[in-house]
Design a protein around this motif. Structure first.
Motif, PDB file in Angstrom:
ATOM      1  N   GLU A  99       0.924  -1.008   0.055  1.00  0.00           N
ATOM      2  CA  GLU A  99      -0.037   0.115  -0.089  1.00  0.00           C
ATOM      3  C   GLU A  99       0.840   1.302   0.024  1.00  0.00           C
ATOM      4  N   ARG A 100       0.743   2.059  -0.939  1.00  0.00           N
ATOM      5  CA  ARG A 100       1.271   3.398  -0.858  1.00  0.00           C
ATOM      6  C   ARG A 100       0.382   4.509  -0.455  1.00  0.00           C
ATOM      7  N   HIS A 101       0.991   5.256   0.670  1.00  0.00           N
ATOM      8  CA  HIS A 101       0.334   6.439   1.126  1.00  0.00           C
ATOM      9  C   HIS A 101       0.598   7.592   0.515  1.00  0.00           C
ATOM     10  N   LEU A 102      -0.330   8.639   0.665  1.00  0.00           N
ATOM     11  CA  LEU A 102      -0.295   9.939   0.032  1.00  0.00           C
ATOM     12  C   LEU A 102       1.167  10.638   0.387  1.00  0.00           C
ATOM     13  N   ASP A 103       1.739  10.449   1.760  1.00  0.00           N
ATOM     14  CA  ASP A 103       2.699  11.184   2.340  1.00  0.00           C
ATOM     15  C   ASP A 103       4.131  10.444   1.943  1.00  0.00           C
ATOM     16  N   GLY A 104       4.131   9.456   1.252  1.00  0.00           N
ATOM     17  CA  GLY A 104       5.110   8.861   0.823  1.00  0.00           C
ATOM     18  C   GLY A 104       5.500   7.505   1.421  1.00  0.00           C
ATOM     19  N   SER A 105       4.668   7.369   2.519  1.00  0.00           N
ATOM     20  CA  SER A 105       5.134   6.213   3.260  1.00  0.00           C
ATOM     21  C   SER A 105       4.412   4.938   2.514  1.00  0.00           C
ATOM     22  N   THR A 106       4.875   3.807   2.906  1.00  0.00           N
ATOM     23  CA  THR A 106       4.515   2.606   2.381  1.00  0.00           C
ATOM     24  C   THR A 106       4.167   1.545   3.440  1.00  0.00           C
ATOM     25  N   THR A 107       3.404   0.789   3.307  1.00  0.00           N
ATOM     26  CA  THR A 107       2.821  -0.344   4.264  1.00  0.00           C
ATOM     27  C   THR A 107       2.893  -1.743   3.452  1.00  0.00           C
TER      28      THR A 107
END
Ligand SMILES: [Zn+2]
Length: 230
Positions: A143-151
């Motif tokens: 999962e890619r998040h809008l702030d650039g972090s990933t899970t």
């Protein structure tokens, strides 16, 4: 470069450099990277390089004029492979593979949702190394998040969160009273300063000037003037 902040900088392929060293740089040209105000995540990169004015004072005003808030609209591209413009943005934004603990910089540009169901667009393209790309096809969920972090979720349902490689930009006041500029550099400019146009393609030439004298004269070999007398 403008003498308005004391934040460190970084040189691609080298790493972080101290503010004092950033201030010693005298760029020939500039390419803006527009970042999100809160996360510092790049959202657009200038297509071309803007040549800096040789006069430091004019160059400073030139850059200050470029620092304007802008609305950036993401546009999906019709084809499978991202354009040069989109590739440049993804490279600057993602920096390295998004895999858990992976810092590989030689990466695939992976569609998060496979094409053509998923668009060729900044929100659906990201850097993944070959190894992590394979993991995504073998049960790992990204999962890619809008702030650039990933899970990442492993096949055993463990989750791993990776923070964004970017930080919120430093708060600088463009209307603040600026400190005086450093004195201009002394000594001759390098030869490429008048021979190399950063707006054109091609890396900056290194080494001695090609039309200058060779560094080592070839050894002189005397030709025999006559046949030997026998
Ligand atoms: Zn990786």
């Amino acid at each position: 470069v403008l003498d308005v902040a004391r934040e460190p900088g970084s040189i691609p392929g080298y790493g972080p450099i101290r503010a004092e060293h950033v201030r010693l740089l005298r760029p020939v040209g500039f390419r803006r990277i527009l970042v999100d105000h809160d996360s510092g995540r790049p959202v657009a990169v200038d297509d071309g390089v803007t040549l800096g004015d040789p006069d430091p004072g004019t160059a400073r005003q030139q850059i200050l004029d470029m620092l304007q808030p802008t609305v950036v609209t993401d546009v999906a591209e019709p084809q499978h492979g991202p354009s040069a413009r989109l590739t440049r943005l993804v490279q600057v934004r993602d920096v390295h593979c998004a895999g858990p603990g992976c810092s590989q910089t030689r990466c695939d540009r992976d569609h998060l949702t496979p094409y053509p169901a998923g668009a060729t667009a900044a929100w659906n393209i990201g850097l993944l190394s070959d190894r992590c790309h394979q993991a995504k096809h073998h049960g790992w969920i990204l999962e890619r998040h809008l702030d650039g972090s990933t899970t990442w979720t492993s096949p055993l349902r463990r989750t791993y969160t990776r923070p964004s490689p970017h930080h919120a930009p430093p708060k600088t006041d463009p209307d603040a009273e600026l400190p005086p500029l450093r004195p201009p550099p002394t000594g001759a400019a390098p030869w490429w300063a008048t021979h190399w146009d950063p707006a054109s393609s091609g890396p900056r030439p290194d080494g001695p000037r090609p039309d200058g004298p060779p560094r080592h004269e070839p050894p002189h070999v005397a030709e025999p003037e006559d046949d030997p007398p026998f």
